[in-house]
Motif scaffolding. Structure first.
Motif, PDB file in Angstrom:
ATOM      1  N   ALA A  97      51.563  55.112  42.119  1.00 53.70           N
ATOM      2  CA  ALA A  97      50.182  54.929  42.580  1.00 53.70           C
ATOM      3  C   ALA A  97      49.227  54.843  41.402  1.00 53.70           C
ATOM      4  CB  ALA A  97      49.781  56.078  43.504  1.00 53.70           C
ATOM      5  N   PHE A  98      49.453  55.689  40.374  1.00 53.10           N
ATOM      6  CA  PHE A  98      48.586  55.677  39.186  1.00 53.10           C
ATOM      7  C   PHE A  98      48.640  54.327  38.483  1.00 53.10           C
ATOM      8  CE2 PHE A  98      48.349  56.158  34.541  1.00 53.10           C
ATOM      9  CZ  PHE A  98      47.038  56.592  34.419  1.00 53.10           C
ATOM     10  N   ILE A  99      49.843  53.822  38.275  1.00 50.06           N
ATOM     11  CA  ILE A  99      49.998  52.538  37.580  1.00 50.06           C
ATOM     12  C   ILE A  99      49.458  51.394  38.444  1.00 50.06           C
ATOM     13  CG2 ILE A  99      51.674  50.886  36.667  1.00 50.06           C
ATOM     14  CD1 ILE A  99      53.434  53.270  35.890  1.00 50.06           C
ATOM     15  N   GLY A 100      49.818  51.410  39.724  1.00 50.38           N
ATOM     16  CA  GLY A 100      49.377  50.342  40.615  1.00 50.38           C
ATOM     17  C   GLY A 100      47.861  50.287  40.750  1.00 50.38           C
ATOM     18  N   LEU A 101      47.249  51.448  40.997  1.00 49.08           N
ATOM     19  CA  LEU A 101      45.795  51.503  41.139  1.00 49.08           C
ATOM     20  C   LEU A 101      45.109  51.214  39.811  1.00 49.08           C
ATOM     21  CD1 LEU A 101      45.346  54.620  43.445  1.00 49.08           C
ATOM     22  CD2 LEU A 101      45.078  52.219  44.056  1.00 49.08           C
ATOM     23  N   LEU A 146      32.918  40.991  40.488  1.00 50.45           N
ATOM     24  CA  LEU A 146      34.307  41.397  40.712  1.00 50.45           C
ATOM     25  C   LEU A 146      35.269  40.213  40.599  1.00 50.45           C
ATOM     26  CD1 LEU A 146      33.815  43.878  43.704  1.00 50.45           C
ATOM     27  CD2 LEU A 146      34.111  44.428  41.290  1.00 50.45           C
ATOM     28  N   SER A 147      34.901  39.079  41.187  1.00 49.13           N
ATOM     29  CA  SER A 147      35.773  37.903  41.108  1.00 49.13           C
ATOM     30  C   SER A 147      35.834  37.361  39.687  1.00 49.13           C
ATOM     31  CB  SER A 147      35.294  36.820  42.066  1.00 49.13           C
ATOM     32  OG  SER A 147      33.988  36.391  41.751  1.00 49.13           O
ATOM     33  N   ARG A 148      34.716  37.422  38.964  1.00 54.49           N
ATOM     34  CA  ARG A 148      34.700  36.987  37.566  1.00 54.49           C
ATOM     35  C   ARG A 148      35.606  37.878  36.720  1.00 54.49           C
ATOM     36  NH1 ARG A 148      34.196  33.185  33.585  1.00 54.49           N
ATOM     37  NH2 ARG A 148      33.058  33.998  31.766  1.00 54.49           N
ATOM     38  N   SER A 149      35.549  39.184  36.949  1.00 53.93           N
ATOM     39  CA  SER A 149      36.421  40.112  36.227  1.00 53.93           C
ATOM     40  C   SER A 149      37.881  39.824  36.539  1.00 53.93           C
ATOM     41  CB  SER A 149      36.074  41.559  36.615  1.00 53.93           C
ATOM     42  OG  SER A 149      36.935  42.479  35.989  1.00 53.93           O
ATOM     43  N   TRP A 150      38.170  39.502  37.793  1.00 53.74           N
ATOM     44  CA  TRP A 150      39.540  39.183  38.200  1.00 53.74           C
ATOM     45  C   TRP A 150      40.058  37.964  37.433  1.00 53.74           C
ATOM     46  CZ3 TRP A 150      42.504  41.960  41.674  1.00 53.74           C
ATOM     47  CH2 TRP A 150      43.708  41.373  42.077  1.00 53.74           C
ATOM     48  N   GLN A 151      39.202  36.966  37.253  1.00 53.02           N
ATOM     49  CA  GLN A 151      39.579  35.760  36.514  1.00 53.02           C
ATOM     50  C   GLN A 151      39.799  36.066  35.033  1.00 53.02           C
ATOM     51  OE1 GLN A 151      36.372  33.061  37.251  1.00 53.02           O
ATOM     52  NE2 GLN A 151      36.890  32.758  39.414  1.00 53.02           N
ATOM     53  N   THR A 207      41.741  47.695  36.881  1.00 57.27           N
ATOM     54  CA  THR A 207      41.506  46.991  35.625  1.00 57.27           C
ATOM     55  C   THR A 207      41.072  45.552  35.888  1.00 57.27           C
ATOM     56  OG1 THR A 207      43.112  48.362  34.440  1.00 57.27           O
ATOM     57  CG2 THR A 207      42.575  46.232  33.467  1.00 57.27           C
ATOM     58  N   ARG A 208      41.639  44.944  36.927  1.00 63.35           N
ATOM     59  CA  ARG A 208      41.270  43.567  37.261  1.00 63.35           C
ATOM     60  C   ARG A 208      39.799  43.460  37.649  1.00 63.35           C
ATOM     61  NH1 ARG A 208      45.348  39.902  38.245  1.00 63.35           N
ATOM     62  NH2 ARG A 208      43.614  38.438  37.901  1.00 63.35           N
TER      63      ARG A 208
END
Length: 305
Positions: free
Chosen positions: A184-188, A211-216, A193-194
């Motif tokens: 859970a720690f790694i996944g979250l 949020l979408s810009r950070s994801w890109q 981070t995205r």
């Protein structure tokens, strides 16, 4: 420094640029945090002094256990003074939650000016950060609501898994909690981070809530960015703990101790903001370079056709 900020950097180089930038512009960067958060620290110190906390050194003393048990031995003074003081301090701390994003935004703007080779002033970047106050605060609230939800749900799931495991066998319960907790720690951590670099996009007027810009931007750099966040968090935490234990031994829980620790926290938060800005700049440089590369490839392809 301008050239180093405008090219893709490796893991170690990002660390080096962060600390070099923090050292070179320490006075201006610290002024940003001191101007915005300093009044909060001063008000907190005045509250502690007004409710009887020792100014220079906590001589009421004793060991930690003695100080802890004294709360139960004499509950009335705690109920009438310290609880009220804690409530006032909590209120002041709540106000600071709206100022820290602005301080981060001002650092992002300053680093962006440095990247472009432009001059900046402390007052200028703070004023520019306040001009984006509502998008910054709105995006920050949205991100932390997401963060809160993503922490609460896995913790409930871990509690349920732990209870089921313990009912089977205590050792099995511990193993299951450890495995699922680590996953859970790694996944979250990777997922957050995205989205974590939303603030840079909001501050630089690229997108809100960002949020979408950070994801890109973090596409293909998720693990590296996650690793950088962990490394910076460990460094800052260890430095903070070292100072806290050192000054606590000298000053106890005095007004001076809390004030010094708050000032040290400003320095660590300042370095964190610089690190955030450097990583965001690196991600932006890589992403923009990829966009230019794609455009060139499409252009060359259209010519050949």
């Amino acid at each position: 420094m301008k050239d180093r900020l405008n090219k893709p950097k490796g893991f170690g180089e990002i660390l080096d640029v962060t600390f070099s930038l923090s050292k070179k512009h320490f006075i201006n960067f610290f002024k940003i945090f001191l101007f915005l958060i300093g009044p909060v620290i001063l008000i907190e110190a005045l509250i502690r002094a007004a409710f009887g906390t020792s100014l220079i050194r906590d001589v009421a003393g004793g060991t930690f256990l003695e100080q802890f048990t004294s709360v139960f031995d004499d509950p009335e003074p705690y109920a009438t003074s310290e609880i009220i003081a804690d409530l006032w301090i909590a209120l002041v701390s709540f106000i600071s939650l709206f100022l820290y994003p602005i301080a981060y935004a001002a650092i992002i703007l300053a680093v962006n000016r440095i990247r472009k080779g432009e001059e900046y002033t402390v007052g200028g970047v703070i004023k520019q950060a306040f001009s984006r106050f509502w998008p910054i605060i709105g995006s920050s609230i949205l991100f932390f609501l997401i963060l809160f939800g993503m922490i609460i749900v896995p913790n409930i799931a871990l509690l349920f898994i732990g209870v089921i495991g313990i009912l089977i066998h205590p050792v099995i319960g511990v193993i299951l909690v450890f495995i699922f907790g680590l996953a859970a720690f790694i996944g979250l951590g990777l997922l957050l981070t995205r989205w974590a670099f939303f603030l840079g996009s909001v501050v630089l007027k690229e997108e809100s809530p960002g949020l979408s810009r950070s994801w890109q931007l973090t596409r293909g750099r998720m693990w590296a960015s996650f690793g950088l966040i962990i490394v910076f968090t460990l460094i800052i935490s260890l430095v903070g703990l070292a100072f806290e234990f050192s000054f606590m031994a000298l000053l106890g829980h005095s007004v001076l101790f809390f004030t010094v620790m708050n000032l040290i926290m400003l320095v660590t938060q300042m370095i964190t903001a610089v690190a955030y800005s450097v990583v965001y700049t690196d991600l932006k440089t890589r992403h923009d370079a990829e966009d230019i590369k794609d455009l060139l490839e499409n252009y060359n392809g259209s010519i050949q056709e």
